[in-house]
Write a protein that holds these residues in place. Structure first.
Motif, PDB file in Angstrom:
ATOM      1  N   ARG A  44      35.203  57.988  18.862  1.00 41.58           N
ATOM      2  CA  ARG A  44      33.975  58.413  19.527  1.00 41.58           C
ATOM      3  C   ARG A  44      34.239  59.557  20.509  1.00 41.58           C
ATOM      4  NH1 ARG A  44      31.839  52.251  20.517  1.00 41.58           N
ATOM      5  NH2 ARG A  44      30.615  52.056  18.579  1.00 41.58           N
ATOM      6  N   ILE A  45      35.369  59.509  21.188  1.00 36.95           N
ATOM      7  CA  ILE A  45      35.714  60.581  22.122  1.00 36.95           C
ATOM      8  C   ILE A  45      35.901  61.897  21.369  1.00 36.95           C
ATOM      9  CG2 ILE A  45      37.536  61.416  23.669  1.00 36.95           C
ATOM     10  CD1 ILE A  45      37.876  58.481  24.572  1.00 36.95           C
ATOM     11  N   ALA A  46      36.570  61.833  20.218  1.00 33.32           N
ATOM     12  CA  ALA A  46      36.782  63.042  19.418  1.00 33.32           C
ATOM     13  C   ALA A  46      35.458  63.614  18.914  1.00 33.32           C
ATOM     14  CB  ALA A  46      37.712  62.737  18.248  1.00 33.32           C
ATOM     15  N   VAL A  47      34.573  62.748  18.448  1.00 30.91           N
ATOM     16  CA  VAL A  47      33.266  63.200  17.957  1.00 30.91           C
ATOM     17  C   VAL A  47      32.441  63.774  19.105  1.00 30.91           C
ATOM     18  CG1 VAL A  47      31.069  62.436  16.979  1.00 30.91           C
ATOM     19  CG2 VAL A  47      33.236  61.669  15.970  1.00 30.91           C
ATOM     20  N   ALA A  48      32.523  63.140  20.281  1.00 25.03           N
ATOM     21  CA  ALA A  48      31.798  63.656  21.442  1.00 25.03           C
ATOM     22  C   ALA A  48      32.301  65.052  21.818  1.00 25.03           C
ATOM     23  CB  ALA A  48      31.951  62.695  22.618  1.00 25.03           C
ATOM     24  N   ALA A 104      30.206  68.418  22.064  1.00 23.25           N
ATOM     25  CA  ALA A 104      30.148  69.061  23.381  1.00 23.25           C
ATOM     26  C   ALA A 104      30.555  70.527  23.320  1.00 23.25           C
ATOM     27  CB  ALA A 104      31.034  68.300  24.370  1.00 23.25           C
ATOM     28  N   PHE A 105      31.528  70.830  22.454  1.00 23.88           N
ATOM     29  CA  PHE A 105      32.009  72.205  22.364  1.00 23.88           C
ATOM     30  C   PHE A 105      31.447  72.953  21.156  1.00 23.88           C
ATOM     31  CE2 PHE A 105      35.025  70.243  25.212  1.00 23.88           C
ATOM     32  CZ  PHE A 105      35.320  71.257  26.112  1.00 23.88           C
ATOM     33  N   ASP A 106      30.507  72.309  20.458  1.00 21.03           N
ATOM     34  CA  ASP A 106      29.897  72.930  19.281  1.00 21.03           C
ATOM     35  C   ASP A 106      30.993  73.406  18.322  1.00 21.03           C
ATOM     36  OD1 ASP A 106      27.835  73.761  17.646  1.00 21.03           O
ATOM     37  OD2 ASP A 106      27.623  75.716  18.617  1.00 21.03           O
ATOM     38  N   ALA A 107      31.924  72.495  18.056  1.00 23.83           N
ATOM     39  CA  ALA A 107      33.081  72.847  17.230  1.00 23.83           C
ATOM     40  C   ALA A 107      32.705  72.986  15.760  1.00 23.83           C
ATOM     41  CB  ALA A 107      34.165  71.773  17.390  1.00 23.83           C
ATOM     42  N   ASP A 108      33.595  73.616  15.012  1.00 24.79           N
ATOM     43  CA  ASP A 108      33.376  73.814  13.578  1.00 24.79           C
ATOM     44  C   ASP A 108      33.852  72.628  12.764  1.00 24.79           C
ATOM     45  OD1 ASP A 108      32.465  76.797  13.282  1.00 24.79           O
ATOM     46  OD2 ASP A 108      34.060  76.796  14.783  1.00 24.79           O
ATOM     47  N   ILE A 112      31.333  56.949  12.460  1.00 21.94           N
ATOM     48  CA  ILE A 112      30.708  57.329  13.740  1.00 21.94           C
ATOM     49  C   ILE A 112      29.637  58.396  13.527  1.00 21.94           C
ATOM     50  CG2 ILE A 112      31.142  58.351  16.003  1.00 21.94           C
ATOM     51  CD1 ILE A 112      34.000  57.159  15.774  1.00 21.94           C
ATOM     52  N   ASP A 113      29.973  59.421  12.739  1.00 20.43           N
ATOM     53  CA  ASP A 113      29.038  60.518  12.475  1.00 20.43           C
ATOM     54  C   ASP A 113      29.421  61.162  11.149  1.00 20.43           C
ATOM     55  OD1 ASP A 113      27.447  62.790  12.364  1.00 20.43           O
ATOM     56  OD2 ASP A 113      27.680  63.267  14.490  1.00 20.43           O
ATOM     57  N   ALA A 114      28.680  60.849  10.111  1.00 15.55           N
ATOM     58  CA  ALA A 114      29.017  61.325   8.765  1.00 15.55           C
ATOM     59  C   ALA A 114      28.862  62.828   8.611  1.00 15.55           C
ATOM     60  CB  ALA A 114      28.144  60.603   7.740  1.00 15.55           C
ATOM     61  N   GLU A 115      28.201  63.490   9.559  1.00 14.81           N
ATOM     62  CA  GLU A 115      27.976  64.929   9.460  1.00 14.81           C
ATOM     63  C   GLU A 115      29.148  65.752   9.993  1.00 14.81           C
ATOM     64  OE1 GLU A 115      25.288  66.182   7.950  1.00 14.81           O
ATOM     65  OE2 GLU A 115      24.771  64.098   7.526  1.00 14.81           O
TER      66      GLU A 115
END
Length: 449
Positions: free
Chosen positions: A333-337, A341-345, A365-368
């Motif tokens: 969850r921290i990695a996905v957050a 947060a940084f609008d990463a690619d 956590i987030d399939a997208e």
């Protein structure tokens, strides 16, 4: 009514009082002038490591107070300026009427050095307190002494004025350290013995190392624990439980200057010289994950580092979100957050341990969120070497300070360990910068899974 030596004598009696009745009797002898005299008599309250060099050492030009967070450095600096402004402390007895106050930013000078709880306004009794003129960036004492405020963000602001004394705060954080210091030295030319005090938590910056090596420098060291009586209850215990013994703790609590290891790939001075406050426009951003083999309090940390590739072709380390002793779902969850947060690619995740665990976890956590899987085919040292070369070439900047990551980088040795542990933050950093800047060259050897 008590005065001067009488006040000192009374203070000793107060400190020796053994009963409340004795204390009340002694306090009854005081009037407001006596109380002010005791409160603001720095020689009565200061620790030895907060007092300036004695006049038995007349040749010194720079007094450096190296100390941990909350160790009383600011109070010592403010009291020194107060003494100089009052016409004391100069070998020739002359009044040092022109003083420079230099901090990291103008806001730091004002909020810490002037208006802070241990700043110049606070340490003066009311009748001696200087008038602060914020619009003119100066302090004016009743006796005519004058202090001007300067920011290390604007070295050229020190061109022109001249001084007989200076107080420089947190020089290891100055953005333009060398230029600011040099401009100050050209202006420190009034009186027979112009002098300066430096109050800073140490970091091995080129400027600090140069000043420590100069023969005209006097060094005082003070620890956070030395000032425990003036800090919040439980603070020392809590902070030492977390940081005692670590490089960060030795630096930030004990005021030690932590140098690089001889066999290390990364240099603190190189990291420091390229540090920036903000990143330029970034073309690509990734969040790299180095997952731990196990979970629980005794497990390795999960390395999570965010980095970006600037339009200038340089790499920028944006954040270290690494975490230790958590279950996979938590660090996922921290990695996905961080990704959002940084609008990463994308996320870049090592899968040597756990196979498809990371991709399955992130999808849950987030399939997208897109995940690129990488597998290490070489040891940690060999993987890190090309990234270390990018640092040596000046192609990587840290945006702000990432203390734990930088400690790990600079304690990383040929054994592949940092401080006797797996360098998980560094591993994540290597994966991030490799993906951004080294994949086309094929070094280090990685294979997309």
């Amino acid at each position: 009514m008590m005065r001067s030596a009488g006040v000192s004598s009374l203070l000793n009696e107060l400190l020796d009082s053994r009963s409340s009745s004795e204390l009340e009797a002694l306090l009854a002898q005081l009037d407001l002038v006596d109380i002010a005299g005791i409160t603001h008599d720095w020689l009565l309250w200061a620790r030895e490591n907060q007092l300036p060099p004695t006049e038995a050492m007349p040749e010194w030009r720079t007094w450096i107070i190296l100390g941990g967070r909350g160790a009383g450095k600011t109070r010592a600096g403010a009291e020194w300026v107060r003494r100089i402004a009052a016409g004391k402390g100069a070998p020739d007895g002359a009044r040092a009427a022109r003083i420079a106050l230099v901090g990291e930013t103008m806001n730091d000078v004002r909020s810490v050095m002037v208006e802070g709880v241990s700043g110049l306004l606070a340490v003066h009794p009311i009748e001696e307190r200087p008038v602060f003129e914020p619009s003119n960036r100066r302090l004016l004492w009743p006796n005519g002494a004058l202090a001007q405020l300067f920011s290390a963000e604007e070295p050229d602001g020190l061109r022109g004025p001249q001084f007989s004394a200076a107080w420089c705060d947190e020089i290891c954080k100055w953005r333009h350290a060398e230029a600011t210091w040099d401009m100050l030295q050209f202006g420190l030319r009034l009186g027979e013995s112009p002098r300066q005090v430096v109050t800073t938590t140490p970091r091995p910056t080129p400027l600090l190392k140069r000043l420590l090596a100069e023969t005209a420098t006097i060094v005082t060291r003070t620890r956070t624990a030395d000032n425990a009586v003036n800090l919040a209850p439980g603070f020392i215990r809590a902070i030492e439980e977390r940081y005692a013994g670590s490089a960060l703790g030795r630096q930030e609590l004990d005021g030690e200057l932590i140098e690089d290891r001889g066999d290390g790939l990364f240099s603190r001075s190189v990291i420091e010289s390229a540090r920036v406050r903000e990143a330029p426009p970034l073309g690509r951003i990734v969040v790299a994950i180095d997952p731990p083999v196990t979970s629980g309090k005794s497990s390795d940390a999960c390395g999570i580092v965010v980095a970006g590739l600037g339009e200038d072709g340089r790499g920028y380390v944006l954040a270290d979100r690494s975490i230790q002793g958590r279950e996979p779902l938590e660090w996922g969850r921290i990695a996905v957050a961080a990704y959002h947060a940084f609008d990463a690619d994308r996320l870049v995740a090592e899968i040597n341990q756990g196979g498809d665990l990371v991709t399955t976890l992130i999808a849950q956590i987030d399939a997208e969120v897109p995940v690129t899987k990488v597998r290490a085919l070489r040891g940690k040292w060999l993987r890190a070497e090309p990234v270390a070369a990018l640092y040596a070439q000046g192609r990587i900047s840290h945006v702000g300070v990432h203390a734990k990551l930088e400690d790990e980088m600079c304690d990383f040795g040929s054994s592949g360990l940092a401080g006797g542990r797996s360098p998980d933050r560094l591993d994540a950093l290597v994966w991030a910068l490799t993906d951004l800047m080294l994949t086309r060259s094929g070094r280090p050897r990685i294979r997309s899974a």
